[in-house]
Design an enzyme around this catalytic site. Sequence first.
Site, short mmCIF file in Angstrom:
data_model
loop_
_atom_site.label_atom_id
_atom_site.label_comp_id
_atom_site.label_asym_id
_atom_site.label_seq_id
_atom_site.Cartn_x
_atom_site.Cartn_y
_atom_site.Cartn_z
N HIS A 61 0.88 -1.18 0.00
CA HIS A 61 0.00 0.00 0.00
C HIS A 61 0.91 1.23 0.00
CE1 HIS A 61 -2.73 2.98 1.91
NE2 HIS A 61 -3.72 2.21 1.49
N ASP B 269 3.31 -4.59 7.67
CA ASP B 269 2.07 -3.84 7.60
C ASP B 269 0.93 -4.85 7.73
OD1 ASP B 269 -0.23 -2.56 6.86
OD2 ASP B 269 0.49 -1.90 4.88
N GLN C 5 -4.35 -5.33 6.70
CA GLN C 5 -5.36 -6.24 6.13
C GLN C 5 -5.27 -7.63 6.75
OE1 GLN C 5 -7.77 -5.28 4.32
NE2 GLN C 5 -7.05 -3.33 3.52
N LYS D 174 -10.41 -0.78 10.22
CA LYS D 174 -10.63 -1.92 9.30
C LYS D 174 -10.99 -3.18 10.07
CE LYS D 174 -7.16 -0.14 6.11
NZ LYS D 174 -7.84 0.33 4.89
N CYS E 120 -4.72 2.67 -3.64
CA CYS E 120 -3.42 3.08 -3.06
C CYS E 120 -2.34 2.04 -3.37
CB CYS E 120 -3.52 3.33 -1.55
SG CYS E 120 -4.58 4.69 -1.12
#
Length: 419
Positions: free
Chosen positions: A134, A211, A214, A237, A377
Amino acid sequence: MATVKVSRDTRATYDVERVRADFPILRRRVYGKPLVYLDNAATSQKPDAVIDAMDHVYRETNANIHRGVYLMSEETTALYEDARAKIASLINAPDPAACIMVRNATEAMNIVAYSWARRNLKSGDLIVGTILEHHSNLVPWQQFAKQIGARYEVVDIDDDYRLRRDQFEALLAKKPKFVALTHVSNGIGTINPVAELTAQAKAAGATVLIDGAQAVPHMSVDVQAIGCDFYAFSGHKMIGPTGSGALWGRRELLESMPPFLYGGDMIRRVTLKDTEYNELPWKFEAGTSDYVAAIGLGAAVDYLRRIGLDAIHQHERELTVYALERFDELKGVRTFGTRELSSRAGIVSFEVEGIHPHDLATLIDREGVCVRAGHHCNQPLMDRLDVPATTRASIYLYNTPAEIDALIAAVRKAQQVFA
Ligand code: PMP
């Protein structure tokens, strides 16, 4: 590509209708049709438990945290620190004090870029990323590398949309100082084998940031098992509020890093000559935190754990298989992403021949179905896939097979309009 099949036995035990009843927004209609919310990779909806936890603070205890000696401030502080402990425990962080509360994953990754990297990287050093990142885990490294004269190189994907391990290993042979890697791709749903990749990167001497924006909402995450140095994610999220998120880091790294922001709360003692910083985690929490959002995120963690991250992951996997099967029935539709289920999250990016993703998403919206169109993104990934944009449906714990059917029907209808 082979069609995937999985057993559907867990569907009997996962009561999606009960889950749905906890999310008030799912009762609304759009354009007179039931809402079908399939934009969960962008943000998720919130259950009553989260809304109520925040409502409780504003109605009953609200007072600025840490500074007050009166009951309400102590109550709110206790709720905030309790939320931190829950968030740390969710990712099996060994020490809640090494779990910094932030506004979102972007802020978390920028803390690493500003506070860790500025101290530890120098001109000529190599930073390794991936084509799946991202922008929030790419632009900080690319720009930082430019500023200090370091190199930023990325690992490509193979024909099955998975990271090229040969290329990763070749880059590790160049002894990078830092690896910034996503756990799950928000663009095409690839789940990276982060524990293996981290072990390789650490063996090559790199510091590793993952990261998890997600990943944490959708599966069990254990930062100790992964073995990384930093792990970042956003609360919004994962059915939590906007303005919440966390950066977990190894205590010794966080202790050695200078603060990210300077001001109130991050200090122990200030004189006109100098400042002594506060201890972890507060050294990185300057100013009034969004403590209400953090408390809401604590309630989100309780909710997710009550349902069970493994059960959620299995539910999403079954829906993803179902969605891919249904997409395969459509003519002129291409889906992106691996069909190897163990490497696939509930994100289905697709393109429909002859219809621009934005037109498609607009027509789909008219059927009450929310999907996202654009580059997500992920502009370098879109370039790599040689598409300007995709349309993306992303699945979460409250989605149902009937909602996938509604999406497919909406795509068919759009195809008829354009025929
Ligand atoms: N990383 C990934 C993989 C994401 O999907 C996102 C949000 N789309 C982010 C980072 C950034 O999250 P936020 O905007 O909450 O900072």
